[in-house]
Design a protein around this motif. Structure first.
Motif, PDB file in Angstrom:
ATOM      1  N   GLN A  36       0.840  -1.193   0.000  1.00 47.81           N
ATOM      2  CA  GLN A  36       0.000   0.000   0.000  1.00 47.81           C
ATOM      3  C   GLN A  36       0.875   1.242   0.000  1.00 47.81           C
ATOM      4  O   GLN A  36       1.854   1.322   0.716  1.00 47.81           O
ATOM      5  CB  GLN A  36      -0.890   0.008   1.236  1.00 47.81           C
ATOM      6  CG  GLN A  36      -1.724   1.264   1.342  1.00 47.81           C
ATOM      7  CD  GLN A  36      -2.504   1.312   2.644  1.00 47.81           C
ATOM      8  OE1 GLN A  36      -2.530   0.367   3.388  1.00 47.81           O
ATOM      9  NE2 GLN A  36      -3.117   2.428   2.905  1.00 47.81           N
ATOM     10  N   GLY A  37       0.500   2.204  -0.819  1.00 47.95           N
ATOM     11  CA  GLY A  37       1.197   3.473  -0.822  1.00 47.95           C
ATOM     12  C   GLY A  37       0.503   4.439   0.113  1.00 47.95           C
ATOM     13  O   GLY A  37      -0.669   4.288   0.439  1.00 47.95           O
ATOM     14  N   TYR A  38       1.226   5.410   0.558  1.00 44.60           N
ATOM     15  CA  TYR A  38       0.678   6.413   1.467  1.00 44.60           C
ATOM     16  C   TYR A  38       0.441   7.690   0.679  1.00 44.60           C
ATOM     17  O   TYR A  38       0.998   7.895  -0.399  1.00 44.60           O
ATOM     18  CB  TYR A  38       1.636   6.634   2.633  1.00 44.60           C
ATOM     19  CG  TYR A  38       1.868   5.364   3.408  1.00 44.60           C
ATOM     20  CD1 TYR A  38       0.907   4.892   4.275  1.00 44.60           C
ATOM     21  CD2 TYR A  38       3.015   4.611   3.221  1.00 44.60           C
ATOM     22  CE1 TYR A  38       1.095   3.696   4.975  1.00 44.60           C
ATOM     23  CE2 TYR A  38       3.210   3.429   3.906  1.00 44.60           C
ATOM     24  CZ  TYR A  38       2.251   2.983   4.788  1.00 44.60           C
ATOM     25  OH  TYR A  38       2.430   1.809   5.455  1.00 44.60           O
ATOM     26  N   SER A  39      -0.395   8.559   1.225  1.00 42.68           N
ATOM     27  CA  SER A  39      -0.722   9.785   0.501  1.00 42.68           C
ATOM     28  C   SER A  39      -0.628  10.991   1.421  1.00 42.68           C
ATOM     29  O   SER A  39      -0.683  10.875   2.645  1.00 42.68           O
ATOM     30  CB  SER A  39      -2.122   9.699  -0.110  1.00 42.68           C
ATOM     31  OG  SER A  39      -3.084   9.595   0.911  1.00 42.68           O
ATOM     32  N   ILE A  40      -0.477  12.146   0.780  1.00 44.51           N
ATOM     33  CA  ILE A  40      -0.491  13.424   1.475  1.00 44.51           C
ATOM     34  C   ILE A  40      -1.785  14.112   1.072  1.00 44.51           C
ATOM     35  O   ILE A  40      -2.088  14.236  -0.116  1.00 44.51           O
ATOM     36  CB  ILE A  40       0.712  14.296   1.083  1.00 44.51           C
ATOM     37  CG1 ILE A  40       2.022  13.589   1.439  1.00 44.51           C
ATOM     38  CG2 ILE A  40       0.630  15.655   1.758  1.00 44.51           C
ATOM     39  CD1 ILE A  40       3.265  14.288   0.929  1.00 44.51           C
ATOM     40  N   THR A  41      -2.557  14.528   2.066  1.00 41.83           N
ATOM     41  CA  THR A  41      -3.803  15.244   1.821  1.00 41.83           C
ATOM     42  C   THR A  41      -3.660  16.657   2.356  1.00 41.83           C
ATOM     43  O   THR A  41      -3.208  16.854   3.486  1.00 41.83           O
ATOM     44  CB  THR A  41      -4.983  14.539   2.518  1.00 41.83           C
ATOM     45  OG1 THR A  41      -5.035  13.186   2.073  1.00 41.83           O
ATOM     46  CG2 THR A  41      -6.297  15.231   2.211  1.00 41.83           C
ATOM     47  N   PHE A  42      -4.053  17.611   1.533  1.00 41.82           N
ATOM     48  CA  PHE A  42      -3.974  19.014   1.919  1.00 41.82           C
ATOM     49  C   PHE A  42      -5.353  19.489   2.364  1.00 41.82           C
ATOM     50  O   PHE A  42      -6.356  19.194   1.714  1.00 41.82           O
ATOM     51  CB  PHE A  42      -3.455  19.856   0.756  1.00 41.82           C
ATOM     52  CG  PHE A  42      -2.055  19.476   0.361  1.00 41.82           C
ATOM     53  CD1 PHE A  42      -0.962  20.043   1.000  1.00 41.82           C
ATOM     54  CD2 PHE A  42      -1.832  18.537  -0.629  1.00 41.82           C
ATOM     55  CE1 PHE A  42       0.334  19.675   0.657  1.00 41.82           C
ATOM     56  CE2 PHE A  42      -0.543  18.172  -0.983  1.00 41.82           C
ATOM     57  CZ  PHE A  42       0.544  18.741  -0.341  1.00 41.82           C
ATOM     58  N   VAL A  43      -5.387  20.219   3.482  1.00 43.57           N
ATOM     59  CA  VAL A  43      -6.625  20.730   4.044  1.00 43.57           C
ATOM     60  C   VAL A  43      -6.499  22.240   4.120  1.00 43.57           C
ATOM     61  O   VAL A  43      -5.495  22.769   4.617  1.00 43.57           O
ATOM     62  CB  VAL A  43      -6.864  20.144   5.456  1.00 43.57           C
ATOM     63  CG1 VAL A  43      -8.124  20.701   6.071  1.00 43.57           C
ATOM     64  CG2 VAL A  43      -6.901  18.637   5.409  1.00 43.57           C
ATOM     65  N   ALA A  44      -7.512  22.938   3.621  1.00 46.12           N
ATOM     66  CA  ALA A  44      -7.497  24.397   3.653  1.00 46.12           C
ATOM     67  C   ALA A  44      -7.645  24.898   5.087  1.00 46.12           C
ATOM     68  O   ALA A  44      -8.457  24.370   5.855  1.00 46.12           O
ATOM     69  CB  ALA A  44      -8.619  24.950   2.787  1.00 46.12           C
TER      70      ALA A  44
END
Length: 131
Positions: A36-44
């Motif tokens: 599984q790859g990991y992700s970066i999520t951006f939050v305003a």
């Protein structure tokens, strides 16, 4: 002769059952799972900044990352005045630029063994792009 037909019919049924069986249902075969790859999520930081977070989240550069990968975060965003379209790339139609800020004043992150969530916002007012 009758016993021979019974034995042959039983053998034939067993052969048909095994030949129709799904090979992936064999419990002896280990199943190989893709890591599984990991992700970066951006939050305003504020709702008005949501288009910036949406633009960053739409980039494939922040999805399916391997553990230990260092990811540089963009620090500048460009806008086209006519369409008010945001871009991370400077193009011929770019008319304004602004800085992107991240919580903790970071400019890069190293992916660990979990997904990362980062707050982001625009640094100030847009300035005219000088060509």
């Amino acid at each position: 002769m009758n016993k021979i037909f019974k034995i042959l019919s039983i053998l034939m049924m067993v052969f048909v059952l095994f030949s129709c069986a799904d090979p992936s249902s064999n419990p002896e075969d280990p199943t190989v799972t893709e890591p599984q790859g990991y992700s970066i999520t951006f939050v305003a930081k504020e709702p008005v900044q949501q288009p910036v977070a949406d633009l960053l989240n739409s980039s494939p550069d922040y999805k399916n990352l391997k553990e230990g990968t260092e990811v540089e975060l963009p620090t500048v965003i460009y806008m086209t005045e006519e369409t008010e379209q945001l871009s991370l790339e400077l193009t011929e139609s770019s008319t304004h630029e602004n800085g992107i800020c991240y919580e903790g004043n970071i400019t890069s992150v190293v992916v660990g063994n979990e997904d990362i969530e980062i707050k982001c916002w625009l640094g100030g007012g847009f300035t005219v792009v000088k060509r």
